[in-house]
Design a protein around this motif. Sequence first.
Motif, short mmCIF file in Angstrom:
data_model
loop_
_atom_site.label_atom_id
_atom_site.label_comp_id
_atom_site.label_asym_id
_atom_site.label_seq_id
_atom_site.Cartn_x
_atom_site.Cartn_y
_atom_site.Cartn_z
N LEU A 12 12.73 7.84 6.39
CA LEU A 12 12.44 6.43 6.62
C LEU A 12 12.78 5.62 5.37
O LEU A 12 12.55 6.06 4.24
CB LEU A 12 10.97 6.24 6.95
CG LEU A 12 10.51 6.81 8.29
CD1 LEU A 12 9.03 7.15 8.24
CD2 LEU A 12 10.78 5.82 9.42
N PHE A 15 11.35 -1.08 4.16
CA PHE A 15 11.74 -2.42 4.63
C PHE A 15 11.19 -3.49 3.71
O PHE A 15 11.90 -4.38 3.25
CB PHE A 15 11.25 -2.61 6.07
CG PHE A 15 11.34 -4.03 6.57
CD1 PHE A 15 12.54 -4.71 6.56
CD2 PHE A 15 10.21 -4.67 7.05
CE1 PHE A 15 12.62 -6.03 7.02
CE2 PHE A 15 10.26 -5.97 7.51
CZ PHE A 15 11.48 -6.65 7.49
N LEU A 269 2.82 2.75 13.97
CA LEU A 269 4.24 2.52 14.19
C LEU A 269 4.46 1.59 15.37
O LEU A 269 3.62 1.47 16.26
CB LEU A 269 4.98 3.84 14.39
CG LEU A 269 4.67 4.72 15.60
CD1 LEU A 269 5.62 5.92 15.60
CD2 LEU A 269 3.26 5.22 15.70
N THR A 278 14.69 -0.33 16.36
CA THR A 278 14.30 0.06 15.00
C THR A 278 12.81 0.39 15.01
O THR A 278 12.01 -0.35 15.55
CB THR A 278 14.57 -1.06 13.99
OG1 THR A 278 15.96 -1.39 14.02
CG2 THR A 278 14.20 -0.62 12.57
N LEU A 279 12.47 1.53 14.42
CA LEU A 279 11.08 1.93 14.33
C LEU A 279 10.53 1.48 12.98
O LEU A 279 11.14 1.72 11.93
CB LEU A 279 10.95 3.45 14.45
CG LEU A 279 9.51 3.98 14.48
CD1 LEU A 279 8.82 3.58 15.78
CD2 LEU A 279 9.49 5.49 14.29
N TYR A 280 9.39 0.80 13.02
CA TYR A 280 8.71 0.34 11.80
C TYR A 280 7.37 1.05 11.69
O TYR A 280 6.66 1.21 12.69
CB TYR A 280 8.49 -1.17 11.85
CG TYR A 280 9.77 -1.97 11.76
CD1 TYR A 280 10.20 -2.49 10.54
CD2 TYR A 280 10.54 -2.20 12.89
CE1 TYR A 280 11.37 -3.23 10.45
CE2 TYR A 280 11.72 -2.93 12.81
CZ TYR A 280 12.13 -3.43 11.59
OH TYR A 280 13.30 -4.15 11.51
N CYS A 281 7.03 1.47 10.47
CA CYS A 281 5.81 2.23 10.24
C CYS A 281 5.01 1.61 9.10
O CYS A 281 5.59 1.15 8.10
CB CYS A 281 6.12 3.68 9.86
SG CYS A 281 7.17 4.56 11.03
N LEU A 289 6.03 -1.21 4.44
CA LEU A 289 6.53 -1.06 5.80
C LEU A 289 7.84 -0.31 5.73
O LEU A 289 8.78 -0.73 5.03
CB LEU A 289 6.72 -2.43 6.46
CG LEU A 289 5.46 -3.28 6.59
CD1 LEU A 289 5.80 -4.66 7.17
CD2 LEU A 289 4.43 -2.59 7.46
N CYS A 291 11.08 1.84 7.80
CA CYS A 291 11.82 1.67 9.05
C CYS A 291 12.94 2.70 9.17
O CYS A 291 13.35 3.32 8.17
CB CYS A 291 12.40 0.25 9.14
SG CYS A 291 13.66 -0.11 7.91
#
Length: 316
Positions: A12, A15, A269, A278-281, A289, A291
Amino acid sequence: MFLLHPPEVRTLDVFTTLPARFRQRQRTVWSDANMGGREVDSFLEGPVFDDAGNLYVTDIPFGRVFRVDPQGEWELVAQWDGEPNGMKFLNATELLVTDYRNGLMVVDSRSGAVRPYLGRRNTESFKGLNDLTFDSQGNLYFTDQGQTGLHDPTGRVYRLSPAGRLDLLLSNVPSPNGIVLSLDERFLFVAATRGNCVWRMPLLADGGVSKAGQFFTSYGPSGPDGLAMDSAGQLLVANPGLAYVWVLNHRAEPVQVLRAETGASLTNLAFGGPGRKTLYCTESTSSSLLCAPMETAGATVHTGAARPLLDGLARR
Protein backbone atom coordinates in the motif's frame (compact mmCIF):
# COMPACT_ATOMS: atom_id res chain seq x y z
CA MET A 1 -3.92 -23.15 5.94
CA PHE A 2 -3.48 -25.08 2.66
CA LEU A 3 -3.64 -22.97 -0.50
CA LEU A 4 -3.53 -24.27 -4.04
CA HIS A 5 -2.23 -20.90 -5.19
CA PRO A 6 -0.24 -18.45 -3.05
CA PRO A 7 -1.80 -14.98 -2.82
CA GLU A 8 -0.39 -12.02 -4.69
CA VAL A 9 1.43 -9.72 -2.25
CA ARG A 10 1.31 -5.96 -2.83
CA THR A 11 2.32 -2.85 -0.93
CA LEU A 12 0.00 0.00 0.00
CA ASP A 13 1.17 3.54 -0.79
CA VAL A 14 0.79 6.58 1.45
CA PHE A 15 -1.96 8.88 0.15
CA THR A 16 -1.84 11.49 2.91
CA THR A 17 -1.04 11.87 6.61
CA LEU A 18 -2.83 13.79 9.36
CA PRO A 19 -1.24 17.27 9.44
CA ALA A 20 0.75 18.42 12.45
CA ARG A 21 -1.78 21.17 13.24
CA PHE A 22 -4.26 18.46 14.25
CA ARG A 23 -1.84 16.58 16.49
CA GLN A 24 -1.22 17.04 20.21
CA ARG A 25 0.00 13.96 22.02
CA GLN A 26 -1.67 13.27 25.34
CA ARG A 27 -3.22 10.53 27.42
CA THR A 28 -6.96 10.11 27.17
CA VAL A 29 -9.52 7.90 28.87
CA TRP A 30 -9.69 5.93 25.61
CA SER A 31 -5.93 5.46 25.33
CA ASP A 32 -5.68 4.41 28.98
CA ALA A 33 -8.13 1.58 28.30
CA ASN A 34 -7.13 0.64 24.77
CA MET A 35 -3.49 1.69 24.27
CA GLY A 36 -1.91 0.77 27.60
CA GLY A 37 -1.91 4.36 28.86
CA ARG A 38 0.32 5.65 26.07
CA GLU A 39 0.01 9.19 24.81
CA VAL A 40 -1.74 9.46 21.44
CA ASP A 41 -2.42 12.27 19.00
CA SER A 42 -5.15 10.43 17.06
CA PHE A 43 -6.51 7.03 16.10
CA LEU A 44 -8.09 7.00 12.66
CA GLU A 45 -11.08 4.85 11.74
CA GLY A 46 -14.37 4.72 9.82
CA PRO A 47 -13.46 5.71 6.23
CA VAL A 48 -16.38 6.54 3.92
CA PHE A 49 -16.65 8.54 0.68
CA ASP A 50 -19.22 11.11 -0.35
CA ASP A 51 -20.47 11.54 -3.91
CA ALA A 52 -17.94 14.31 -4.59
CA GLY A 53 -15.00 12.01 -3.86
CA ASN A 54 -14.17 13.36 -0.41
CA LEU A 55 -13.07 10.83 2.20
CA TYR A 56 -14.37 11.14 5.76
CA VAL A 57 -12.57 9.52 8.71
CA THR A 58 -13.06 9.49 12.47
CA ASP A 59 -10.53 10.07 15.21
CA ILE A 60 -11.69 7.99 18.18
CA PRO A 61 -9.85 9.39 21.24
CA PHE A 62 -10.47 13.06 20.40
CA GLY A 63 -14.03 12.80 19.12
CA ARG A 64 -13.29 14.19 15.68
CA VAL A 65 -14.48 13.71 12.12
CA PHE A 66 -12.21 14.85 9.28
CA ARG A 67 -12.86 15.39 5.58
CA VAL A 68 -10.00 14.66 3.17
CA ASP A 69 -10.38 15.97 -0.37
CA PRO A 70 -9.16 14.11 -3.49
CA GLN A 71 -5.86 16.03 -3.31
CA GLY A 72 -5.22 14.81 0.25
CA GLU A 73 -6.02 18.07 2.09
CA TRP A 74 -7.53 17.71 5.58
CA GLU A 75 -10.38 19.68 7.16
CA LEU A 76 -11.97 19.26 10.58
CA VAL A 77 -15.72 18.73 10.14
CA ALA A 78 -16.88 18.14 13.72
CA GLN A 79 -15.65 17.51 17.25
CA TRP A 80 -17.65 16.51 20.31
CA ASP A 81 -17.41 14.69 23.63
CA GLY A 82 -17.50 11.21 22.20
CA GLU A 83 -15.47 8.34 20.74
CA PRO A 84 -16.62 8.01 17.10
CA ASN A 85 -15.65 4.94 15.12
CA GLY A 86 -17.53 3.60 12.07
CA MET A 87 -19.46 5.87 9.68
CA LYS A 88 -21.88 5.60 6.77
CA PHE A 89 -23.94 8.27 5.08
CA LEU A 90 -27.50 8.47 6.38
CA ASN A 91 -28.42 10.66 3.39
CA ALA A 92 -26.57 12.91 0.96
CA THR A 93 -25.21 15.25 3.65
CA GLU A 94 -25.50 13.53 7.05
CA LEU A 95 -23.18 10.89 8.46
CA LEU A 96 -24.42 8.21 10.85
CA VAL A 97 -21.65 7.42 13.34
CA THR A 98 -21.15 4.61 15.86
CA ASP A 99 -19.94 6.39 18.98
CA TYR A 100 -18.53 4.21 21.77
CA ARG A 101 -19.72 6.62 24.45
CA ASN A 102 -22.99 7.88 23.03
CA GLY A 103 -24.48 5.24 20.72
CA LEU A 104 -25.53 6.24 17.21
CA MET A 105 -24.90 9.89 16.38
CA VAL A 106 -25.59 12.03 13.31
CA VAL A 107 -23.04 14.52 11.95
CA ASP A 108 -24.00 17.15 9.37
CA SER A 109 -21.09 17.14 6.93
CA ARG A 110 -21.78 20.77 5.93
CA SER A 111 -22.25 22.51 9.27
CA GLY A 112 -20.53 20.08 11.62
CA ALA A 113 -23.62 19.94 13.84
CA VAL A 114 -23.90 16.74 15.90
CA ARG A 115 -27.11 15.21 17.26
CA PRO A 116 -28.09 11.90 18.87
CA TYR A 117 -29.83 9.22 16.81
CA LEU A 118 -30.12 6.20 19.10
CA GLY A 119 -28.45 6.22 22.47
CA ARG A 120 -29.95 3.21 24.25
CA ARG A 121 -31.98 0.04 23.71
CA ASN A 122 -35.05 -0.08 25.95
CA THR A 123 -33.27 2.34 28.35
CA GLU A 124 -30.24 0.01 28.55
CA SER A 125 -26.95 1.50 27.38
CA PHE A 126 -24.94 -0.22 24.68
CA LYS A 127 -21.61 -1.83 25.57
CA GLY A 128 -19.80 0.42 23.10
CA LEU A 129 -20.74 0.67 19.43
CA ASN A 130 -18.10 0.03 16.78
CA ASP A 131 -19.14 -0.22 13.11
CA LEU A 132 -22.20 -0.25 10.86
CA THR A 133 -23.59 -0.94 7.39
CA PHE A 134 -26.88 -0.38 5.54
CA ASP A 135 -28.62 -2.78 3.18
CA SER A 136 -30.48 -1.71 0.04
CA GLN A 137 -33.79 -1.47 1.95
CA GLY A 138 -32.47 0.93 4.58
CA ASN A 139 -32.00 -1.63 7.34
CA LEU A 140 -29.04 -0.74 9.54
CA TYR A 141 -26.72 -3.42 10.95
CA PHE A 142 -24.27 -2.42 13.67
CA THR A 143 -21.86 -3.99 16.14
CA ASP A 144 -21.78 -3.42 19.90
CA GLN A 145 -18.28 -4.40 20.90
CA GLY A 146 -17.47 -2.80 24.23
CA GLN A 147 -14.52 -4.51 25.93
CA THR A 148 -15.64 -8.03 25.01
CA GLY A 149 -13.25 -10.78 24.00
CA LEU A 150 -12.54 -14.44 24.57
CA HIS A 151 -12.79 -13.78 28.32
CA ASP A 152 -16.27 -12.30 27.83
CA PRO A 153 -17.83 -13.37 24.49
CA THR A 154 -20.94 -11.22 24.85
CA GLY A 155 -20.50 -8.72 22.02
CA ARG A 156 -23.69 -7.97 20.14
CA VAL A 157 -24.90 -7.36 16.60
CA TYR A 158 -28.13 -5.43 15.97
CA ARG A 159 -30.43 -4.69 13.06
CA LEU A 160 -32.47 -1.47 13.08
CA SER A 161 -35.30 -1.30 10.55
CA PRO A 162 -36.45 1.92 8.85
CA ALA A 163 -39.59 1.72 11.00
CA GLY A 164 -37.53 1.68 14.21
CA ARG A 165 -37.63 -2.00 15.14
CA LEU A 166 -34.38 -3.02 16.83
CA ASP A 167 -33.53 -6.74 16.62
CA LEU A 168 -30.69 -8.40 18.52
CA LEU A 169 -29.15 -10.82 16.02
CA LEU A 170 -26.10 -12.03 17.93
CA SER A 171 -25.12 -11.75 21.58
CA ASN A 172 -22.12 -14.06 21.86
CA VAL A 173 -19.38 -12.54 19.71
CA PRO A 174 -15.85 -12.08 21.13
CA SER A 175 -15.33 -8.44 20.11
CA PRO A 176 -17.63 -7.78 17.11
CA ASN A 177 -16.07 -5.11 14.95
CA GLY A 178 -16.33 -4.55 11.16
CA ILE A 179 -19.54 -5.55 9.44
CA VAL A 180 -20.61 -5.95 5.81
CA LEU A 181 -23.24 -7.77 3.75
CA SER A 182 -22.76 -10.13 0.83
CA LEU A 183 -23.72 -8.77 -2.57
CA ASP A 184 -27.08 -10.57 -2.51
CA GLU A 185 -27.65 -9.46 1.12
CA ARG A 186 -28.30 -13.04 2.19
CA PHE A 187 -25.26 -13.23 4.47
CA LEU A 188 -23.83 -10.90 7.09
CA PHE A 189 -20.10 -10.92 7.76
CA VAL A 190 -18.83 -9.77 11.18
CA ALA A 191 -15.20 -9.38 12.22
CA ALA A 192 -14.65 -11.04 15.61
CA THR A 193 -11.43 -9.25 16.50
CA ARG A 194 -10.45 -11.08 19.69
CA GLY A 195 -11.46 -14.39 18.17
CA ASN A 196 -9.09 -13.55 15.29
CA CYS A 197 -11.69 -14.49 12.71
CA VAL A 198 -14.63 -13.39 10.58
CA TRP A 199 -18.10 -14.82 11.20
CA ARG A 200 -20.63 -15.48 8.43
CA MET A 201 -24.32 -15.44 9.34
CA PRO A 202 -27.23 -16.36 7.03
CA LEU A 203 -30.14 -13.91 7.09
CA LEU A 204 -33.43 -15.77 6.65
CA ALA A 205 -36.45 -14.59 4.66
CA ASP A 206 -38.51 -14.18 7.82
CA GLY A 207 -35.95 -11.81 9.27
CA GLY A 208 -34.35 -14.38 11.55
CA VAL A 209 -30.81 -15.70 11.62
CA SER A 210 -29.46 -19.21 11.59
CA LYS A 211 -26.28 -21.28 11.53
CA ALA A 212 -23.74 -18.53 12.10
CA GLY A 213 -20.30 -19.92 11.39
CA GLN A 214 -16.64 -19.02 11.21
CA PHE A 215 -15.74 -18.01 7.65
CA PHE A 216 -12.08 -16.96 7.91
CA THR A 217 -9.39 -17.44 10.55
CA SER A 218 -6.42 -15.10 10.87
CA TYR A 219 -3.54 -15.02 13.38
CA GLY A 220 -1.33 -12.60 15.26
CA PRO A 221 -1.80 -10.14 18.14
CA SER A 222 -4.93 -8.38 16.88
CA GLY A 223 -7.51 -9.91 14.58
CA PRO A 224 -9.81 -8.66 11.81
CA ASP A 225 -11.21 -5.15 12.11
CA GLY A 226 -12.85 -3.28 9.21
CA LEU A 227 -14.54 -5.18 6.37
CA ALA A 228 -15.46 -4.28 2.79
CA MET A 229 -16.93 -6.10 -0.18
CA ASP A 230 -15.93 -5.67 -3.82
CA SER A 231 -18.24 -5.94 -6.82
CA ALA A 232 -17.08 -9.51 -7.51
CA GLY A 233 -18.13 -10.66 -4.06
CA GLN A 234 -14.64 -10.82 -2.60
CA LEU A 235 -14.37 -9.96 1.09
CA LEU A 236 -11.62 -7.53 2.11
CA VAL A 237 -10.44 -7.68 5.72
CA ALA A 238 -8.33 -5.07 7.49
CA ASN A 239 -6.10 -6.88 9.99
CA PRO A 240 -4.46 -4.39 12.41
CA GLY A 241 -2.13 -6.79 14.20
CA LEU A 242 -0.49 -7.81 10.92
CA ALA A 243 -0.83 -4.50 9.03
CA TYR A 244 -2.44 -6.56 6.25
CA VAL A 245 -5.53 -6.38 4.11
CA TRP A 246 -6.70 -9.86 3.21
CA VAL A 247 -8.59 -10.15 -0.10
CA LEU A 248 -10.63 -13.35 0.17
CA ASN A 249 -12.52 -15.32 -2.46
CA HIS A 250 -15.84 -17.08 -1.82
CA ARG A 251 -14.03 -19.96 -0.09
CA ALA A 252 -12.20 -17.55 2.25
CA GLU A 253 -8.92 -18.23 0.46
CA PRO A 254 -6.57 -15.21 0.33
CA VAL A 255 -6.04 -14.22 -3.30
CA GLN A 256 -4.21 -11.00 -2.42
CA VAL A 257 -2.45 -9.59 0.61
CA LEU A 258 -1.93 -5.83 0.75
CA ARG A 259 0.78 -4.78 3.20
CA ALA A 260 1.52 -1.49 4.93
CA GLU A 261 5.13 -0.37 5.01
CA THR A 262 4.11 2.77 6.92
CA GLY A 263 2.84 2.06 10.42
CA ALA A 264 1.65 -1.21 11.83
CA SER A 265 -2.12 -1.09 12.33
CA LEU A 266 -4.56 -1.11 9.42
CA THR A 267 -7.91 -0.52 11.08
CA ASN A 268 -10.45 -0.04 8.28
CA LEU A 269 -10.91 0.37 4.54
CA ALA A 270 -13.15 1.80 1.83
CA PHE A 271 -13.24 1.98 -1.95
CA GLY A 272 -13.05 5.38 -3.64
CA GLY A 273 -11.53 7.29 -6.54
CA PRO A 274 -12.60 7.02 -10.20
CA GLY A 275 -14.93 4.06 -10.64
CA ARG A 276 -14.38 3.16 -6.95
CA LYS A 277 -11.33 1.15 -8.02
CA THR A 278 -8.88 2.46 -5.42
CA LEU A 279 -8.76 0.97 -1.95
CA TYR A 280 -8.09 3.41 0.90
CA CYS A 281 -7.10 2.26 4.39
CA THR A 282 -6.79 3.98 7.75
CA GLU A 283 -3.44 3.30 9.40
CA SER A 284 -3.69 4.25 13.06
CA THR A 285 -0.09 4.22 14.33
CA SER A 286 1.10 6.88 11.86
CA SER A 287 -2.33 8.47 11.34
CA SER A 288 -2.00 7.97 7.61
CA LEU A 289 -4.33 7.08 4.79
CA LEU A 290 -2.89 4.38 2.56
CA CYS A 291 -4.11 3.36 -0.88
CA ALA A 292 -3.72 0.84 -3.67
CA PRO A 293 -5.30 0.49 -7.13
CA MET A 294 -7.57 -2.53 -7.47
CA GLU A 295 -8.67 -4.47 -10.54
CA THR A 296 -12.19 -4.88 -9.17
CA ALA A 297 -14.33 -1.96 -8.03
CA GLY A 298 -15.88 -1.80 -4.62
CA ALA A 299 -19.45 -2.92 -4.08
CA THR A 300 -22.17 -0.31 -3.71
CA VAL A 301 -22.19 1.25 -0.23
CA HIS A 302 -25.82 1.98 0.64
CA THR A 303 -27.01 4.96 2.63
CA GLY A 304 -29.90 5.14 5.05
CA ALA A 305 -32.00 6.82 2.34
CA ALA A 306 -35.31 7.94 3.87
CA ARG A 307 -35.39 6.91 7.54
CA PRO A 308 -38.02 9.26 8.94
CA LEU A 309 -38.12 8.22 12.62
CA LEU A 310 -35.78 8.29 15.56
CA ASP A 311 -36.14 11.77 17.01
CA GLY A 312 -38.16 10.02 19.68
CA LEU A 313 -35.86 7.03 19.93
CA ALA A 314 -32.84 9.28 20.41
CA ARG A 315 -34.36 10.66 23.62
CA ARG A 316 -35.01 7.30 25.24
